[in-house]
Design an enzyme around this catalytic site. Structure first.
Site, PDB file in Angstrom:
ATOM      1  N   HIS A  47      -6.811  -5.742  -1.721  1.00  0.00           N
ATOM      2  CA  HIS A  47      -5.988  -4.836  -1.474  1.00  0.00           C
ATOM      3  C   HIS A  47      -4.687  -5.336  -0.472  1.00  0.00           C
ATOM      4  O   HIS A  47      -4.879  -5.831   0.535  1.00  0.00           O
ATOM      5  CB  HIS A  47      -6.327  -3.435  -0.732  1.00  0.00           C
ATOM      6  N   ASP A  91      -8.081  -2.833  -7.467  1.00  0.00           N
ATOM      7  CA  ASP A  91      -7.646  -2.508  -6.026  1.00  0.00           C
ATOM      8  C   ASP A  91      -8.520  -1.698  -5.226  1.00  0.00           C
ATOM      9  O   ASP A  91      -8.982  -0.610  -5.439  1.00  0.00           O
ATOM     10  CB  ASP A  91      -6.284  -1.861  -6.239  1.00  0.00           C
ATOM     11  N   SER A 102       0.875  -1.327  -0.098  1.00  0.00           N
ATOM     12  CA  SER A 102      -0.033   0.078  -0.015  1.00  0.00           C
ATOM     13  C   SER A 102       1.071   1.438   0.123  1.00  0.00           C
ATOM     14  O   SER A 102       1.523   1.479  -0.801  1.00  0.00           O
ATOM     15  CB  SER A 102      -0.951  -0.115   1.072  1.00  0.00           C
TER      16      SER A 102
END
Length: 550
Positions: free
Chosen positions: A346, A300, A198
């Site tokens: 994610h 995502d 991330s």
């Protein structure tokens, strides 16, 4: 004399009786022994787990801190069995102005301070010491850097911002961690893999060349191969689904100013008037020098959040998400090493079930290990990008006649190799394997049948064969693994979706209906009746959809 002897015997008998347990005493004794053994086992397991745990280490430079001025640091697990190091940057989004940072301080304070950091951490996936969970890097040296700067690991602001509450030193923390690791064994290493998920994945791209410069140029440790792997940190600056949403690029532009963001010089030169664009992978990637492996879900969830699309339940939302997936896929055209499943999710690298994520039977761990085995001296970033632009295939150049005459012998060798490669397998070799129930012409038909990306048995055999090939010839690894199917969740290894209203796991037909699809039209397009479509196995339906998509 007899009286004295009698008393002594009586006392001895009483003493012996008191030492022999009764039935109830024996049971109590057995229970005590069992409890003691269980306590010893529990203590031993706790000791082993503590020995395997990542242990907290504060930075030697105490002026480099978290947002609130608390001491920053990292978690370390040394390994004397390996000279490989994995340095992992934690994710957790960012804040970009005084209101958003104040809100983050109230709701997500653990991303801005180290005051509640435990003494040890247990992290899964690529940082797991369990060989079954982490087959390729279980015994590497593991470093986990908690995220406490809210700046995508790019900040260099030492003093407090205008609001007077926070500083931003993400990039300075990464640099200091590397310096602190050198006397702890990093100087004797052969490989450093800078990884992150991330915001940490974005941080990898922003700091990768900087870390290579520190180790190679400033420290003189040129024997250390520096690579990066970015997980779910590749974002696009798209117009959001909801008109009330704030543009992603506007937030980044504001954030870069208050963070005093440090971006690679090469990217800054490419975008002198809009340096904030270097926070987007597709803009930054072409300027990188060190090798980078990219993992990205095609759909995502963080990108969906940034685009303000919300949990998809309407046809309009699904249409937007489908276009988003296509846009992400197109942004990989210059990327030489990428693993992109067609899933809604994610991050993956530190999840316990990360080995379950596969494309054509190959897991993310296998693909990453395959890529990592190539010596960096053979890695040419610019050449790989050129091959990517041409989809990895170039038409053979027409050789002038005079060159043909000069290299006639070499040309004949090439022709012979191509001829050998195009030979059809002899059926005779397989006839001995033909059983009573399986006729030879059926076996021949099976050999000539098309490969299905969802045929697990064949995929696993192919992956096993390829793994052996990779060990012998790692330069032949296939590094671009993009999902062939463009449907969200068409990969069987995708994490399960749940209905945002009921919380229940969504059936695949229900998922297709939520796309706004007319299932009768789908059945007609696939050449089957509606009843067959409804009763069709998930795998068979995915195969049909994939074939239609391709």
């Amino acid at each position: 004399m007899e009286m004295i002897l009698f008393v002594q015997i009586t006392i001895l008998q009483l003493a012996l009786c008191s030492t022999v347990p009764t039935i109830s005493n024996r049971a109590d004794l057995n229970n005590t022994i069992i409890k003691t053994e269980l306590t010893n086992v529990t203590t031993e397991n706790r000791t082993q787990n503590e020995a395997k745990a990542l242990k907290k280490v504060y930075l030697s430079n105490r002026t480099i801190t978290c947002n609130d001025g608390s001491q920053s640091g990292f978690y370390l697990r040394r390994s004397h069995l390996s000279k490989k190091w994995i340095v992992f940057l934690e994710g957790g989004w960012y804040c970009y102005d005084h209101p958003s940072c104040q809100n983050r301080w109230v709701k997500q304070r653990h991303y801005m301070t180290s005051s509640q950091w435990p003494e040890t951490r247990d992290v899964g996936g690529i940082l797991s010491p369990n060989q079954e969970e982490n087959p390729f890097w279980w015994n590497a040296n593991h470093v986990f850097i908690p995220y406490c700067t809210s700046d995508s690991w790019s900040g260099t602001r030492i003093e407090r911002n205008e609001g007077g509450m926070f500083n931003f030193m993400g990039s300075l923390i990464v640099q200091q961690v590397i310096r602190d690791l050198i006397p702890l064994g990093l100087e004797n290493s052969t490989d450093v893999l800078l990884a992150g998920s991330s915001a940490g994945g974005t941080g990898v791209m922003l700091n990768l060349d900087l870390i290579q410069e520190i180790l190679h140029d400033k420290m003189g440790l040129k024997h250390i191969a520096v690579r990066g792997v970015s997980d779910s940190g590749w974002f696009l600056d798209r117009i959001p689904f909801s008109t009330g949403g704030k543009l992603n690029m506007s937030a980044i532009e504001k954030g870069m100013d208050i963070w005093r963001g440090n971006i690679p010089d090469a990217c800054k030169i490419e975008h002198p008037n809009e340096p904030w664009k270097c926070y987007f992978g597709y803009k930054l990637y072409p300027t990188l020098k060190a090798p980078l492996f990219l993992f990205q879900w095609l759909f995502d969830e963080a990108q969906m959040d940034a685009d303000n699309v919300g949990a998809p339940v309407t046809k309009q939302q699904w249409d937007y998400i489908h276009k988003m997936g296509n846009a992400i896929r197109k942004s990989f055209k210059n990327v030489s090493a990428v693993f992109a499943p067609s899933c809604i999710s994610h991050s993956v690298l530190t999840k316990r079930d990360w080995l379950q994520v596969k494309i054509d039977g190959v897991s993310i761990a296998e693909a990453l290990h395959c890529w990592e085995t190539i010596p960096i001296r053979k890695y040419n970033h610019n050449n790989n990008m050129k091959r990517s632009r041409n989809h990895h295939h170039k038409e053979p150049k027409i050789v002038p006649r005079q060159v043909k005459r000069i290299d006639n012998e070499e040309t004949r060798k090439i022709r012979r190799r191509k001829h050998r490669g195009n030979r059809k397998p002899k059926i005779k070799k397989n006839r001995k394997n033909c059983g009573i129930k399986l006729k030879c012409h059926q076996l021949k038909h099976q050999q000539q049948s098309n490969f299905s990306p969802f045929d697990h048995n064949r995929s696993e055999r192919s992956a096993h064969h390829n793994q052996k090939q990779h060990q012998r010839r790692p330069s032949h690894c296939h590094h671009r693994r993009l999902e062939k199917c463009s449907w969200p969740q068409c990969n069987r290894s995708c994490p399960k979706l749940h209905n945002p209203y009921t919380g229940e796991e969504m059936d695949f037909i229900e998922l297709l209906k939520s796309f706004g699809l007319d299932m009768e039209s789908v059945a007609h397009a696939l050449g089957i009746d509606m009843q067959t479509l409804i009763s069709m196995d998930h795998t068979e339906l995915l195969n049909l959809l994939t074939q239609q998509a391709s």
